[in-house]
Every structure is written in structure tokens, then in C-alpha cells.
Write a protein that holds these residues in place. Sequence first.
Motif, PDB file in Angstrom:
ATOM      1  N   UNK A  15       0.842  -1.199   0.000  1.00  0.00           N
ATOM      2  CA  UNK A  15       0.000   0.000   0.000  1.00  0.00           C
ATOM      3  C   UNK A  15       0.875   1.246   0.000  1.00  0.00           C
ATOM      4  N   UNK A  16       0.728   2.048  -1.022  1.00  0.00           N
ATOM      5  CA  UNK A  16       1.485   3.298  -1.111  1.00  0.00           C
ATOM      6  C   UNK A  16       0.753   4.235  -2.071  1.00  0.00           C
ATOM      7  N   UNK A  17       1.217   5.468  -2.131  1.00  0.00           N
ATOM      8  CA  UNK A  17       0.603   6.417  -3.069  1.00  0.00           C
ATOM      9  C   UNK A  17       0.761   5.923  -4.499  1.00  0.00           C
ATOM     10  N   UNK A  20      -1.653   3.173  -5.195  1.00  0.00           N
ATOM     11  CA  UNK A  20      -3.019   3.673  -5.358  1.00  0.00           C
ATOM     12  C   UNK A  20      -3.198   4.280  -6.740  1.00  0.00           C
ATOM     13  N   UNK A  92     -10.419  -6.165  -5.386  1.00  0.00           N
ATOM     14  CA  UNK A  92     -10.639  -5.341  -4.191  1.00  0.00           C
ATOM     15  C   UNK A  92      -9.615  -5.801  -3.167  1.00  0.00           C
ATOM     16  N   UNK A  94      -8.308  -4.571  -0.366  1.00  0.00           N
ATOM     17  CA  UNK A  94      -8.533  -4.520   1.085  1.00  0.00           C
ATOM     18  C   UNK A  94      -9.541  -5.580   1.523  1.00  0.00           C
TER      19      UNK A  94
ATOM     20  N   UNK B  43       1.621   4.446   4.334  1.00  0.00           N
ATOM     21  CA  UNK B  43       1.906   4.392   2.907  1.00  0.00           C
ATOM     22  C   UNK B  43       1.521   5.666   2.171  1.00  0.00           C
ATOM     23  N   UNK B  44       0.837   6.594   2.880  1.00  0.00           N
ATOM     24  CA  UNK B  44       0.423   7.851   2.240  1.00  0.00           C
ATOM     25  C   UNK B  44       0.884   9.020   3.083  1.00  0.00           C
ATOM     26  N   UNK B  45       1.314  10.104   2.389  1.00  0.00           N
ATOM     27  CA  UNK B  45       1.612  11.318   3.136  1.00  0.00           C
ATOM     28  C   UNK B  45       0.282  11.906   3.601  1.00  0.00           C
ATOM     29  N   UNK B  48      -2.657  13.255   1.342  1.00  0.00           N
ATOM     30  CA  UNK B  48      -2.454  12.788  -0.036  1.00  0.00           C
ATOM     31  C   UNK B  48      -3.189  11.483  -0.292  1.00  0.00           C
ATOM     32  N   UNK B  50      -5.895   9.257  -1.643  1.00  0.00           N
ATOM     33  CA  UNK B  50      -6.933   9.418  -2.669  1.00  0.00           C
ATOM     34  C   UNK B  50      -8.310   9.045  -2.132  1.00  0.00           C
ATOM     35  N   UNK B  53      -9.329   5.389  -2.107  1.00  0.00           N
ATOM     36  CA  UNK B  53      -8.808   4.545  -1.032  1.00  0.00           C
ATOM     37  C   UNK B  53      -9.635   4.715   0.234  1.00  0.00           C
ATOM     38  N   UNK B  56     -12.822   2.964  -0.046  1.00  0.00           N
ATOM     39  CA  UNK B  56     -12.650   1.534   0.127  1.00  0.00           C
ATOM     40  C   UNK B  56     -12.490   1.174   1.611  1.00  0.00           C
ATOM     41  N   UNK B  57     -11.708   1.989   2.319  1.00  0.00           N
ATOM     42  CA  UNK B  57     -11.389   1.691   3.710  1.00  0.00           C
ATOM     43  C   UNK B  57     -12.545   1.999   4.663  1.00  0.00           C
TER      44      UNK B  57
END
Lengths: 97, 430
Positions: A15-17, A20, A92, A94, B43-45, B48, B50, B53, B56-57
Motif C-alpha cells: 500500500x502506497x501512493x 493507489x 478489491x 482490502x 503508505x500515504x503522506x 495525499x 486518494x 482509497x 474503500x477503507x
Amino acid sequence: MSNERILNTLRAPHISEKAARLAENNQYVFVVAPEATKADVRAAVEQMFDVKVEQVNLVNAKGKVKSFRFRAGNRQGKRKAYVRLADGQSIDVSAKA
Amino acid sequence: MQFSVENVGKLERKLTVRFPAERFESQVSARIAEMGRTVRLKGFRPGKVPAAVIQQRFGSQVRGEVLSDLIGSTLREAFEKENLRPVANPSIDTTGKPENGEIAYTATFEVMPEFPEIDVAGLEVNRPVAEVTDADIEKMIETLRLQRRSFDVVERASAEGDFVMFEYAATAGDYRFPAEGLERAGSVLGSGTLFKALDEALAGRAAGDEFETEINFPADFGNPQLAGKTAQVSFKIVKVQAPNLPEVNEEFAKLFGIADGNLDTFRKEVRANLERELKATLMGRLKAEVAERLADVHGELEVPNLMVQSEAHNLAAGSVPRGQQPPPQLIEAAMPMARKRVIAGLLMGEIARKQELKIDRKRVAEQLAAIASTYEEPEKVVELYNADPQLMSGLQNRVMEDQVAEWVAEHAKTTEQHLAFDEVMRPAGA
């Protein structure tokens, strides 16, 4: 390929920018076992998520070198798989992870 | 937003509300956009992440929250427009899924009953009236003296009112209590601390006396092996002490916090105390009386089931140890009583509303002072009440009930019932 090997291939979604952003282009990133081959990853993803894989790219990312009290140490590295799915398919991440 | 009301039972209502799904969706996306700025994900700043995501979460969580918010606000709106007064929180039933661009839900709840004309003038209320007389004060002082009495060892034989310490062993058949040796006990003769037969046996004995006698133990004696039996009891009197009542003098007054020991101030203080207690008890009695009469007259009033049930639960809970669930049959037994109380409570509330009775600030303050004065540090109690809205509203409710009861007593056919102080304070013993 044995069932056990399939289940051991995929470790986690990465998982990272970047991941995504790539997901919008139908490309998904996983952390995989260090000994996994492209064929392993393809088989594992196709079987686990019931999708058609178009292409697999593998990257070995070395762990960072960190020093603690002037003693160098290595973080663990990881093997990442960039998996491109056939058009119109999606995962999907997650939900299954 | 559209809604329709359906009458299910006499007091039960079913409210069906529909609102456009867009309203829901737009709120969801607004909430998600807001989360995007604040949420921290690995994993995200920060900032930032999206929207996809987050969707989804946290999608289902956000949707649930927005839905319950919307239901709350639309329900309030509907209640206001329909002029409904629900008794408790309505139970909501919904799929939460949009259908034909609309989201629908049904709320089931009970409403306050329509109150009939409350004819206060026809009520016959017995208002207990009493005054503190000098005799009551003397009696109170006598009680205080009795509480403060001291005992002195005397050599003479014991008499009524004396404290006798003795050792004994009781034998009934082949049972002996205690198993060996002697049991030490004490009794104030004539006070009923121990049972009567024992007191009689102990009367007229001096310290050092040893004797044996037959005693009939009462059926409710604490030791089941001896209860209801005739036993051979051997006694040994250890000591006899005569009570020594303190004189009503300056010393005595000082014991009760009268700094200068002035007896007049002491009497005044006692009177004030008695009057306060009397006032509170009279008010309580009047309140109970008014509630009783109201419930009698309007016994057939349709009241919300939920309220009766919770009141019955409370009543039943009062008779079992704290924190335990009362058994169902107890709750069942409390139902009629609970119904009565709910009716009385509702009617009193209604009277207050109709007559526009306002809470009397001064009375609240007075009541608070009265409560506080029984504690060691009155200022702290007052502070506590002022700081805690829940305590305060409880107090205000009580004052309000007092006011309603008084109002009813003024407007009803009230007959004053003159009672002596003792009759008011100890209705059972009088």
C-alpha cells in the motif's frame, strides 16, 4: 504448482501512493515471497482473485542500511510484484487482504 | 422529504419517511473529502490519500454514520411538522439502500397520550398538617440524651434500663451452644436488643452471680438450633452498668455543635431541624396523596407501554441488591403500581404545562440549602449540584413536583387533616 506454494507466494498488498495511482491503470502491487517467479505470481493472483493476469513485473527492493550506536544494520528487503490485469478486471485488495 | 404517519395502536405510531438519495450521497462524499484532509494512513503522506482509497477503507462506516445522522435530522423535522411527542427513542427500520432514487425508513414509537381535561376541583385531597410543639422538642431532646448516655459499673442488682454483660451456655437436648466454654453477650434490659425471656432472667442479678434456668427461645432466634426450643441456660453475670443520662446543660448543647452552649439556641436548633424534617415529610405525603387521587380518577388513561415497563423495572430493581437483574415475575408484579405512577407522573407534568407553572428558583435554592445543610461541608455540596446538570435537573424535578402538588392542593377540595408530629413522622408506629 502445489496449493501450498500458491498460498505462500502472495504476502500482502503493497500500500502506497504509487500503488493507489497504479490501481487506476489496472495494475496492482503485492509483496511476494523472495523465491517467487513471475509464473508463480501469475498463477497465485489468477487463482486467488479469479481474474486474468496480463503481465507480471518483479522488483527486488533492498532494505535500508540503518546504523544504531555506530553499528551498521540492514533492514529487511522485499520482493514486489506489479501485476497488470486484463482490461475490465479488478481486485478489491482490502477486501481479501 | 416526504413522510406519512400510520396509527398502529392507540399510542403507537409508525412513521414512514423518504428522502432523496442524492442528499445522502452528497453528504457521504463531503464527509469522505473531509477525511482525505485529516486521516493518516500508512503508505500515504498526510492529506495525499486518494478518495478512492478512503471510500474503500471507511466507506461503510461513513455511510452508516451519515445515514444515522440523516435519519435523526429528518425524524426531528417530521416530528416537528406532525406535532408528535414521542415518549422514548423510536426504533428505526431501514434497508439503507436507495430505491428509485429515494431512501426510506420506518420509525416505530409511542406518543404521549392525549390528556383529558384534568378536573382538579373535583379531587378530594387530604392534606396532612402538623406543627412542631414544645412537647415534641422535649421528646427529641430526651431521645438525644438517650443516645448520648454513658454506662457506669454498679454493684447493685440489675434493673430495667441497665446494661448487663454476661456469659452463658445454652443446652437443648444434646446440642450445646457454644460447643465448649461460655459465650459472652450483653443486653440493655427492656430495650429488646435480645428477647424478652432473657431480659427477665437477667433482671435483678448483680455482678458475679451464677445461676441456671430454663429459657424458651423465640422461633425467630438467630441460631436455628435454638430457635423455638426450650433450653437449659447457665449464666454468669460479668458486670452490671447503670445508664447515666447526660444533663441538659451547656456541655450537652456543645456536643451538638452549639458553640456557646446556650440552651435556648440549642432548643431553636432542634426546632429548626424538626421543622425541616416535618416539612419535607408533609410535602412527600401531600405529593403521594395528590398522585394517588390523580391516578384514581384517571385510572383508565392510556399510557405508553414502554414507560410503564421501564418504571416497573425500576420498581423491581429497588427490591433486589444493586446491579442485579430483577426476576421477571417481580417486574410483572410491579406493573399495576408502575402504571399508576406513570399516570400520576404524566398528569402532574401535564398540569405543570397547562398551568404554566414555572420552576421557582428560590425554592430550588432553598431545597438545595436544606439538602446541603445535612452534610458536613454544605458549600461543597452546593458546588457539586451547580456543577452537575444531572443532579440539578433531578432537584428541579422534585421542586416542580412539589409545586404541582401544592397547586393541586390549592385548587382541589382539600380537607386539612391535623396530625400530631409523631403521627406524621412515624405513620406505621402511631
